[in-house]
Design a protein around this motif. Structure first.
Motif: not given
Length: 549
Positions: A538-547
């Protein structure tokens, strides 16, 4: 009498013994420029005492430290010289930063190219050091000035290395008794030296990524192939140069370059199915946009054959950055910049990565160093200008734009767009912001370089709707706008202009786009969400957020 003096000098430099007194004498150091006589290097003549180099193409004067580095490299007679050895010889072992050594190497390379471009080249051996390719230094007026080893280097690792032997022991004394000394140089086939020089010049042309560089590399490698038609290494590099030429070519030449890349690579692989340059040519000539998973598999298959392959590693770094995996991409740029510290491309890519990771001090160091080394390289200049303007230093960005003598040649519409944008970022005045938005909207559809720039500008200026309209037009061919995807004369030439880019979507300048719900819809429609899911990343900007589903 002259022959006797030359013999004494040679005897002392080889054996470390004074011919007159029998005392131990250390060989002269590269730092002792005043006592070093002139010597021939290929078709160039080097005069250490005056810091001058002359050759068929002209003459050049260099700084004393640069001359010391050149003498140290020449003294090695084709052997690889490590960074630590150069520091010991030329800086007396004092601690110096990598920048100082890299800058000296760059000046040596520039001087040699300017006076004898077809005779000798300075090549970088990644993670090891540097090596002069071509004829070893020989005496001017019959007497060698540089210290010579008692033994010639055995089996040089790279094609084009010239070895020189001198008589030692009883043979040397016998020669002395005859009133002189015999010197031999064991030369390789001159054609091998010529091929090595052509290959080295082609790689420098590709690594510098200036307009026309890929075509120059193709021409150099075609000449090398004509000399050595059975050399699969040369043929593989030619295939790779064709791949880059296809990326830079206009509509009329692109298809022919792609065909040449494919044919040359296939011919190479028939002779050697694991030739890494040919494999990399086929892997990189295909665009990555919208095909990220297959492209990554192609690149990683080449790296399975040659784990350190430069072009493939660089292409993988571009793919990772293009898909939002900035931290992993930054690791590739760090590796490449360490291996090739005189590449402007790896400098400006590293600048963007450090900026995106929030390492602004390191970013400034890399960007400023690059601008000092290549002040008129478009990619380097753009990276420095943008990173100043986007980090609260709009006035400094404006100063770069207004310095007409120092900036690279840029088309007037592009200069107007940059000026309006940086003025708005510097002042924050509503009238300046409105003017900048209007200018960006007016030019965004003109071509791919305009589109990439204006998507960033509009986002940073707060014109999110306009930025999405342009991103949809450029990346999806959707919405009310229509972006010309063909590079035009009204745009600056950087490199990789023919294929659509998504790297700008992950820069700090486009943070407002990523915060908008429409951004993930854009990624879905591009097929990038599908890539993340299939690759398990997943892209870095999502952090801990799920895809997103």
């Amino acid at each position: 009498m002259m022959a006797g003096r030359c013999f004494a000098d040679v005897l002392a430099s080889i054996n470390g013994v004074s011919a007159l007194h029998g005392t131990v004498k250390a060989p002269s150091s590269p730092t002792d420029l005043a006592v070093r006589a002139s010597f021939a290097l290929g078709t160039a003549t080097v005069s250490p005492s005056t810091c001058a180099i002359s050759g068929p193409a002209g003459s050049a004067t260099v700084e004393p430290r640069v001359m010391q580095v050149l003498v140290a490299l020449a003294d090695a007679h084709g052997r690889v010289v490590t960074r630590s050895a150069l520091v010991d010889d030329c800086w007396n072992g004092r601690f110096v930063g990598d920048d100082a050594v890299n800058r000296a190497i760059m000046e040596v390379r520039r001087a040699l190219r300017s006076v004898a471009p077809d005779s000798i080249a300075l090549t970088t051996i990644p993670k090891v050091g540097w090596q002069l390719i071509g004829d070893a230094p020989v005496a001017v007026n019959g007497c060698a000035d540089a210290p010579m080893s008692a033994e010639a280097p055995s089996d040089p690792a790279r094609s084009g290395t010239t070895r020189r032997r001198v008589l030692t022991g009883g043979a040397l004394l016998a020669a002395a008794a005859a009133g002189g000394v015999a010197l031999w140089r064991s030369r390789p086939d001159p054609s091998a030296t010529r091929v090595a020089l052509l290959v080295e010049r082609s790689q420098v042309a590709l690594r510098e990524a200036v307009p026309g560089g890929a075509q120059q590399a193709v021409a150099l490698l075609k000449e090398a192939q004509a000399i050595a038609p059975a050399d699969v290494g040369v043929r593989g590099k030619l295939a790779l140069a064709w791949a880059q030429a296809a990326e830079e070519a206009g509509p009329a030449a692109a298809a022919a370059a792609v065909a040449a890349c494919q044919q040359t690579a296939q011919d190479t692989l028939q002779a050697d199915p694991r030739q890494p340059d040919a494999l990399a040519a086929l892997a990189t000539v295909m665009p990555i946009y919208g095909d990220w998973l297959a492209a990554e598999k192609r690149l990683r298959s080449v790296l399975a054959v040659d784990a350190g392959h430069e072009v493939t590693t660089a292409a993988l770094g571009v793919l990772l950055m293009s898909t939002g995996r900035v931290a992993v991409a930054a690791a590739t740029s760090a590796t490449l910049l360490e291996q090739f510290p005189l590449s402007p491309v790896y400098h400006y890519r590293r600048t963007y990565h450090l900026w995106t990771l929030g390492k602004l001090g390191d970013m400034d160091r890399v960007a400023d160093r690059a601008l000092e080394l290549w002040p008129r390289h478009v990619g380097v200049w753009m990276a420095r200008m943008w990173t100043l303007g986007y980090t609260g230093r709009g006035n400094q960005a404006l100063a770069l734009i207004r310095d007409i003598d120092a900036r690279p040649p840029l088309p007037p519409p592009f200069v107007d767009m940059l000026t309006a944008t940086m003025m708005a970022l510097a002042t924050g005045a509503p009238t300046d912001i409105a003017q900048a938005i209007a200018v960006n909207r007016a030019v965004g559809e003109r071509g791919p370089t305009f589109a990439v720039a204006t998507i960033q500008h509009l986002s940073a200026l707060g014109a999110i709707d306009a930025a999405f309209d342009l991103a949809n037009a450029y990346l999806l061919r959707g919405g009310p706008l229509s972006v010309n995807l063909r590079h035009t004369a009204a745009e600056p030439s950087i490199n990789d202009q023919r294929h659509r880019k998504t790297m700008m979507l992950w820069l700090p300048a486009t943070r407002a786009l990523r915060a908008d719900a429409r951004f993930l819809l854009l990624c879905r429609d591009m097929g990038m969400t599908r890539y993340w899911q299939a690759a398990g990343v997943k892209p870095d900007y999502l952090g801990r957020s799920p895809l997103p589903v």
